[in-house]
Write a protein that holds these residues in place. Structure first.
Motif, mmCIF file in Angstrom:
data_model
loop_
_atom_site.group_PDB
_atom_site.id
_atom_site.type_symbol
_atom_site.label_atom_id
_atom_site.label_comp_id
_atom_site.label_asym_id
_atom_site.label_seq_id
_atom_site.Cartn_x
_atom_site.Cartn_y
_atom_site.Cartn_z
ATOM 1 N N SER A 65 -6.197 -2.589 5.774
ATOM 2 C CA SER A 65 -5.016 -3.127 6.614
ATOM 3 C C SER A 65 -4.233 -2.093 7.187
ATOM 4 C CB SER A 65 -4.083 -4.187 5.539
ATOM 5 O OG SER A 65 -2.956 -4.494 6.033
ATOM 6 N N TRP A 82 2.275 -3.243 6.328
ATOM 7 C CA TRP A 82 3.232 -4.145 6.617
ATOM 8 C C TRP A 82 4.680 -3.363 6.730
ATOM 9 C CZ3 TRP A 82 3.372 -9.650 6.691
ATOM 10 C CH2 TRP A 82 2.010 -10.309 6.378
ATOM 11 N N ALA A 136 -2.477 -4.294 2.013
ATOM 12 C CA ALA A 136 -2.230 -5.519 2.508
ATOM 13 C C ALA A 136 -1.136 -6.378 1.969
ATOM 14 C CB ALA A 136 -3.565 -6.208 2.343
ATOM 15 N N ALA A 137 -1.288 -8.031 1.952
ATOM 16 C CA ALA A 137 -0.384 -8.882 1.549
ATOM 17 C C ALA A 137 -0.260 -8.461 0.057
ATOM 18 C CB ALA A 137 -1.033 -10.379 1.604
ATOM 19 N N ARG A 155 2.264 -5.740 -0.388
ATOM 20 C CA ARG A 155 3.474 -6.128 0.271
ATOM 21 C C ARG A 155 4.313 -7.222 -0.895
ATOM 22 N NH1 ARG A 155 2.898 -11.269 3.744
ATOM 23 N NH2 ARG A 155 2.407 -11.852 1.495
ATOM 24 N N GLN A 177 3.930 -7.942 9.659
ATOM 25 C CA GLN A 177 2.473 -7.288 9.571
ATOM 26 C C GLN A 177 2.118 -6.485 10.667
ATOM 27 O OE1 GLN A 177 -0.797 -9.986 8.987
ATOM 28 N NE2 GLN A 177 -1.884 -8.381 8.115
ATOM 29 N N THR A 180 3.885 -8.807 13.666
ATOM 30 C CA THR A 180 4.115 -10.118 13.852
ATOM 31 C C THR A 180 5.667 -10.387 13.725
ATOM 32 O OG1 THR A 180 3.968 -10.170 11.348
ATOM 33 C CG2 THR A 180 2.043 -10.730 12.558
#
Length: 374
Positions: free
Chosen positions: A114, A117, A160-161, A164, A184, A321
């Motif tokens: 990734s 973020w 990645a998420a 985060r 992101q 985003t």
């Protein structure tokens, strides 16, 4: 000239014990390119003790070389600059000892599946600094900064998420944070590792001999090299000093020097390991770094992002985003220079529908996972 500078520096250090040290934080690092100028000289404070450090055009050229390849040998840099190995070594050690530069080794973002973020937090007055300090101490964050009058914090989350969410779960409760937005990273158009053109030191062609070849097989998000115990140990050491010798790395991680050398080569050739140059920008006269949040039609996003990559003031630009789909960081010497950048550079991009700006008040952490420099 070098001897003169060193003598001044040593005299300044002689009475260190009689003065109180003061704290500092590193500011955002920049990249890009500008035209070469013939002279560059300023006096700055040793940010650890208040000593004066003289910065000239050769220092700027050295920094540009380190930005292109942070682990380049002194002899390789000397060949580019047309000076002796000893001169390069002496200049580097003085700047490193003054705490105004640090080379670090960091994992490439694509090696974490990734790009990461960005967390943008708005706080009640007086609460941003403790929040930023807590985020900076985490090993999964980078680029922790105070924005806009100590009421906003911006930080990058590595991974990645899941990473985060781990950061968000540890944010303090109790009303000090009034708003949180997560963005992101989708695509990076320009990053600071490209060079330090804002110093007006070397052109791209002059620095080209130090540029590392692009790995033949770029890492794909679905085919990422897993990091082993040795890799993680090396990243920990390189996060403190990316120019640590192979022998010292071997002692620190408990492996043979030949194994360490071979593993570093493999990590770099695969695109897993990058070297970054962290700077104390105010020491070099850049006191107006600013984030720009821009809205661009999707059909114009790639072209506009690429255009930002050509501006010498731009250290970083990425598609993200959220309500603004393009994020950029401009590094300028002062507010007047930023105003000129805004009305001329940004104003020339007809696809930009909307822009908001956030001045960077202080940077507590740069690209390394490890705090502290000098």
């Amino acid at each position: 000239h070098d001897r003169h500078i060193d003598e001044k520096h040593e005299r300044a250090r002689a009475d260190r014990d009689e003065r109180q040290p003061f704290t500092h934080a590193l500011m955002v690092e920049a990249g890009g390119w500008r035209e070469v100028v013939t002279s560059f000289c300023m006096a700055v404070f040793d940010t650890c003790y208040g000593d004066m450090v003289e910065i000239d055009d050769l220092d700027g050229q050295l920094l540009r070389c380190l930005a292109v390849d942070g682990r380049a040998s002194f002899s390789e840099i000397a060949a580019v600059l047309g000076v002796s190995d000893q001169t390069v070594a002496r200049r580097y050690r003085r700047l490193r000892g003054a705490g105004v530069i640090r080379v670090v080794g960091v994992p490439a973002r694509r090696s974490m599946r990734s790009l990461g973020w960005l967390l943008h937090l708005r706080c009640v007055p007086g609460s941003a600094m403790p929040l930023a300090e807590g985020l900076a101490r985490r090993t999964d964050t980078a680029w922790v900064q105070l924005l806009s009058g100590d009421t906003e914090v911006l930080c990058t989350v590595r991974g990645a998420a899941a990473e985060r969410d781990a950061v968000l779960a540890r944010l303090p409760r109790g009303g000090r944070i009034v708003a949180v937005s997560a963005h992101q990273l989708l695509h990076v158009y320009v990053a600071a590792t490209g060079g330090l053109g804002f110093l007006r030191a070397l052109s791209r062609d002059q620095a080209a001999p130090l540029r590392q070849p692009v790995p033949e097989q770029q890492l794909r998000r679905d085919d990422v090299q897993e990091l082993g115990e040795l890799d993680l140990a090396l990243f920990r050491e390189l996060g403190m000093d990316g120019r640590t010798s192979h022998a010292d790395l071997a002692k620190a991680v408990g492996w043979s020097e030949s194994t360490v050398r071979r593993q570093l080569d493999q990590l770099r050739e695969s695109g897993t390991l990058l070297y970054d140059l962290e700077l104390d920008l105010p020491a070099f006269g850049f006191r107006a770094p600013t984030w720009l949040w821009l809205s661009v039609p999707p059909s114009e996003l790639a072209a506009t992002g690429a255009a930002f990559g050509e501006f010498p003031e731009v250290a970083y630009a990425a598609a993200v985003t959220g309500p603004f789909n393009l994020l950029a960081c401009a590094v300028c010497r002062d507010e007047e220079e930023f105003y000129d950048f805004l009305i001329t550079r940004v104003g020339s991009l007809r696809a930009v529908d909307r822009v908001e700006t956030s001045p960077i008040i202080r940077t507590l952490k740069q690209s390394s996972t490890v705090l502290g420099v000098g």
